[in-house]
Design an enzyme around this catalytic site. Structure first.
Site, PDB file in Angstrom:
ATOM      1  N   ASP A 143       0.886  -1.167   0.000  1.00  0.00           N
ATOM      2  CA  ASP A 143       0.000   0.000   0.000  1.00  0.00           C
ATOM      3  C   ASP A 143       0.924   1.216   0.000  1.00  0.00           C
ATOM      4  O   ASP A 143       1.554   1.530   1.015  1.00  0.00           O
ATOM      5  CB  ASP A 143      -0.870  -0.055   1.269  1.00  0.00           C
ATOM      6  CG  ASP A 143      -1.620   1.245   1.537  1.00  0.00           C
ATOM      7  OD1 ASP A 143      -1.638   2.125   0.651  1.00  0.00           O
ATOM      8  OD2 ASP A 143      -2.187   1.379   2.645  1.00  0.00           O
ATOM      9  N   GLU A 177      -7.258   0.720  -4.234  1.00  0.00           N
ATOM     10  CA  GLU A 177      -7.226   0.597  -2.771  1.00  0.00           C
ATOM     11  C   GLU A 177      -8.554   0.085  -2.187  1.00  0.00           C
ATOM     12  O   GLU A 177      -8.537  -0.832  -1.362  1.00  0.00           O
ATOM     13  CB  GLU A 177      -6.827   1.944  -2.148  1.00  0.00           C
ATOM     14  CG  GLU A 177      -5.350   2.226  -2.377  1.00  0.00           C
ATOM     15  CD  GLU A 177      -4.951   3.689  -2.241  1.00  0.00           C
ATOM     16  OE1 GLU A 177      -5.791   4.488  -1.781  1.00  0.00           O
ATOM     17  OE2 GLU A 177      -3.813   4.033  -2.597  1.00  0.00           O
ATOM     18  N   ASP A 188     -12.912   5.478   2.139  1.00  0.00           N
ATOM     19  CA  ASP A 188     -11.472   5.446   2.427  1.00  0.00           C
ATOM     20  C   ASP A 188     -10.944   6.868   2.592  1.00  0.00           C
ATOM     21  O   ASP A 188     -10.775   7.589   1.617  1.00  0.00           O
ATOM     22  CB  ASP A 188     -10.763   4.714   1.258  1.00  0.00           C
ATOM     23  CG  ASP A 188      -9.255   4.621   1.458  1.00  0.00           C
ATOM     24  OD1 ASP A 188      -8.751   5.155   2.458  1.00  0.00           O
ATOM     25  OD2 ASP A 188      -8.594   4.009   0.603  1.00  0.00           O
ATOM     26  N   LYS A 233       2.675  11.865  -3.500  1.00  0.00           N
ATOM     27  CA  LYS A 233       1.714  11.012  -4.217  1.00  0.00           C
ATOM     28  C   LYS A 233       0.621  11.874  -4.867  1.00  0.00           C
ATOM     29  O   LYS A 233       0.055  11.505  -5.885  1.00  0.00           O
ATOM     30  CB  LYS A 233       1.095  10.015  -3.238  1.00  0.00           C
ATOM     31  CG  LYS A 233       0.129   9.026  -3.883  1.00  0.00           C
ATOM     32  CD  LYS A 233      -0.317   7.970  -2.889  1.00  0.00           C
ATOM     33  CE  LYS A 233      -1.473   7.146  -3.396  1.00  0.00           C
ATOM     34  NZ  LYS A 233      -1.956   6.203  -2.364  1.00  0.00           N
TER      35      LYS A 233
END
Ligand code: AMP
Length: 720
Positions: free
Chosen positions: A7, A148, A172, A70
């Site tokens: 992850d 994810e 999430d 990211k």
């Protein structure tokens, strides 16, 4: 090979594998922790430092720190400079992956070659490819990229918990991103039905609110702003993140700020914190609602539950908010920090098993029967196209949002083989977005296709294919449908997207380069006595056939007759009626012989502008003053006109060669070949026009001039 799932998070990353007992487990890093901060510190000398140590440097105010990169993954223009070297988000991610790989290898005592890596569901083609590239730079093969939320759903065992099929929302909320998906699971399949997200919304925004609140308190008390000093700022940010976590455990927390020689201590309660960040949760609501609405017939009541994933869902306010939103408490039972990595490890086990099956090696002792995973596209993908009347550009959607992956679709287009555009090239700009206006979409890539085959109509019909593969990256190809001999695959070159795409805001018509000036063409027909009867009849037929083949918007045609005298039947014009009338009026009767020289007069009949100039001369005999004719021809050629001389009967080929622009421009034929010769000239003139040879007179290709070596090159030699 050992199954590994990674992850790669915005704030924290985690690695997982499958333990001996077949259960997924997180691999601890060198510090004995299950997550590693996605933070890189660049010391003045030596290797970059990744993880908790880098985060500590950040806390003490070091500047050479990279974090949150990211968020900029896949942005080709984004770089950060550390210790004098440029780093792209891909390179920074590869440093994190390298550290994760090294720590996991040390813990496991074996090397890691490949892994399943997770990305947010809304990551686009460029962002996914950047992730694959980061893994490659870190020395790892990507078994597969998975989303994810899908990974979390696998870890939660959604499919094993239900036989009949339940519909769950995966909510999430991580450190820097928010992602929401609707997942339908049965014992054999996990299908993502819809997904969306905001990649600028996450735990960091809660930290920022906290810090802004405290900084304002401090400023009010001491008159100095801790945000103005980098060290105080970093210190405050770290303390706020810690205090935020404390508020997940306790009702209130205390934070001390040291700045400008002063120290202030402030208390914040859980309720206050929830109040000051309420709008951030409202933003998650809007996205969650729109994803829910995008699944036909789905309502909060019909939803079987909401699964919370991501470190920020540890904040009690999130569970409360979700309960308010859905009318029931969220699903519990997974470790929100680890779930994504654990699911990726399970997926890696399944993938490695199928690789083993494929290579017919002995299958591993553990059998991982994962449900089939069906993901959907998170965005619509289209391309820039023109509308019918060319007044605007459109986003022509090829693959719609929420289409199950892998997905392939194609759309057909016609391209105009315009005179001024490079007709043998097609530029496909891939767009991501739901709206029709291209400027409101993201331009993901520029794909240039070449290798078109000529068409009779001057228009090429194309089919452009987009294919989403299982990693969620897109392959593009195109074929020409109306090529002679059937389909023709076009050659693809990928080019960088130009920085300036503002041309999409104008109309295609406005973007067309200005049309070249019209070409002037005078047909000069011998009207001496010997032309009477059949020859003149054929000459008229030939001239008419030529005019039929020319586009008179581009070619202005003049008609003249010459014998001992000359007659202008029409000056160069685009009016077809006048040209045809003039051809019909052609006749003998201007004398018996050929005393006159038509070139200068023909030149005067032409347009004055820049456009190319042609004289097509037809004669059946010898002229009285050849020297004068040659001199006049030389003059008009010097003035830029090109002469094509066609002879029949007792015409002299040698003489025609001297008046024509070059030997190839002097043709001898017979009466029966006249129509053919004129048609052919018209055809070559027109095709030259559509093949970009806008300057028929002045060859601007240096090779062409070179090969000419001083010898004049003519019309035929250029086209045959
Ligand atoms: P992730 O990207 O899923 O690892 O989430 C990281 C984010 O979760 C960061 O913003 C953390 O500050 C936040 N986080 C982690 N643990 C907690 C906690 N106990 N309470 C509140 N936020 C947390």
């Amino acid at each position: 090979m050992r199954p590994i799932g990674i992850d790669l998070g915005t704030t924290y990353s985690a690695v997982a594998t499958i333990s001996e007992n077949g259960q997924p487990k997180v691999i601890k890093n060198a510090d004995g922790e299950s997550t590693t901060p996605s933070v890189v510190y660049f010391p003045p000398t030596g290797e970059p430092i990744v993880g908790s140590e880098a985060k500590e440097y950040q806390a003490v105010g070091e500047n050479d720190i990279a974090s949150f990169f990211k968020r900029d993954m896949g942005d080709k223009g984004f770089f950060q400079i550390f210790q004098g070297r440029k780093y792209s988000p891909t390179e920074l991610s590869s440093l994190v992956l390298k550290k994760l790989k090294a720590d996991a290898e040390a813990e496991l005592g074996e090397s890691i070659e490949a892994a399943v890596i997770t990305v947010p569901a809304y990551f686009n083609n460029g962002q996914r490819n950047a992730t694959i590239e980061a893994a490659r730079l870190a020395g790892m093969r990507v078994l597969r990229i998975i989303n994810e939320p899908t990974s979390a759903a696998i870890a939660y065992g959604l499919s094993s918990k239900t036989k009949a099929g339940t519909t769950t929302m995966v909510y999430d909320l991580g450190g820097g991103t928010f992602d929401v998906s609707i997942v339908k699971a049965s014992d054999s399949e996990i299908a993502v039905l819809a997904t969306d997200g905001d990649h600028k919304l996450g735990g960091k925004d809660w930290d920022d609110r906290f810090a802004a609140y405290l900084a304002a308190q401090f400023k009010e008390q001491f008159g100095a702003d801790p945000f103005e000093d980098q060290e105080s700022f970093n210190d405050l940010m770290i303390k706020c993140e810690k205090a935020k976590r404390e508020l997940s455990q306790r009702d209130s927390t205390k934070v001390s700020i040291v700045h400008n020689g002063e120290k202030g201590t402030y208390t914040l309660t859980r309720a206050q914190f929830a109040e000051m960040t309420r709008d951030l949760l409202e933003r998650t609501h809007r996205i969650a609602q729109s994803v829910l609405n995008s699944v036909e017939g789905l309502t909060w009541e019909k939803l079987d539950g909401v699964l919370l994933v991501g470190g920020s869902t540890r904040m009690p306010m999130v569970a409360q908010f979700v309960e308010e939103m859905t009318g029931r408490p969220p699903l519990r039972g997974i470790n929100v920090d680890e779930a994504v990595a654990l699911g990726a490890a399970l997926q890696a086990a399944a993938d490695l098993q199928s690789e083993d099956d494929l290579s017919l090696e002995a299958s591993s002792s553990e059998e991982f029967t994962l449900p089939t995973i069906r993901d959907v596209t998170c965005h619509s993908l289209g391309m820039v196209a023109e509308n019918q009347d060319r007044t605007k550009y459109l986003n022509s959607i090829i693959i719609k949002k929420n289409t199950p992956i892998p997905a392939e679709n194609a759309s057909e287009y016609t391209i105009r083989v315009s005179r001024n555009r490079e007709a043998n090239k097609l530029e496909v700009y891939m767009l991501q977005g739901e709206v029709e206006v291209p400027l409101e979409c993201t331009v993901l890539g520029k794909y240039v296709f070449s290798g078109f085959l000529p068409t009779k109509t001057g228009r090429a019909q194309l089919r452009v294919h987009y294919a989403y593969n299982r990693n969620g990256t897109v392959d593009v190809r195109a074929e020409q449908l109306n090529a002679e001999g059937g389909l023709a695959n076009l050659t693809l070159t990928i080019e960088p997207v130009p920085e300036d795409m503002s041309w999409l805001g104008r109309s295609p018509l406005e973007n067309d380069p200005p049309a070249p000036p019209p070409v002037s063409l005078v047909i000069a027909v011998d009207a001496s006595g010997s032309m009477s009867g059949e020859p003149m009849k054929e000459a008229k037929k030939a001239a008419l056939s030529m005019v039929e083949k020319l586009d008179l918007d581009r070619f202005h045609v003049g008609i003249m007759a010459f014998s001992d005298q000359m007659a202008t039947l029409t000056e160069c014009t685009s009016r077809k009626k006048d040209v045809i009338g003039a051809i019909n009026a052609l006749d003998v009767g201007l004398g018996y012989g050929n005393d006159a020289c038509p070139f200068e007069k023909a030149m005067k009949m032409m347009d004055r502008g820049e456009g190319a100039k042609f004289i097509v001369l037809l004669t059946d005999g010898c002229w009285s003053y050849p020297k004068k004719a040659i001199a006049q021809a030389a003059k008009v050629k010097d003035e830029g006109a090109e002469i094509i001389a066609i002879g029949f009967g007792s015409a002299d080929h040698r003489f025609l060669k001297t008046v024509a622009t070059c030997d190839e421009n002097a043709l001898m034929t017979d009466l029966s070949g006249l129509v053919d010769s004129f048609s052919k000239i018209a055809q070559v003139l027109s095709s030259g026009d559509s093949q970009q040879n806008t300057s028929l007179v002045m060859p601007d290709d240096p090779d062409e001039q070179e090969s000419g070596k001083g010898k004049r090159k003519g019309f035929f030699s250029r086209f045959f």
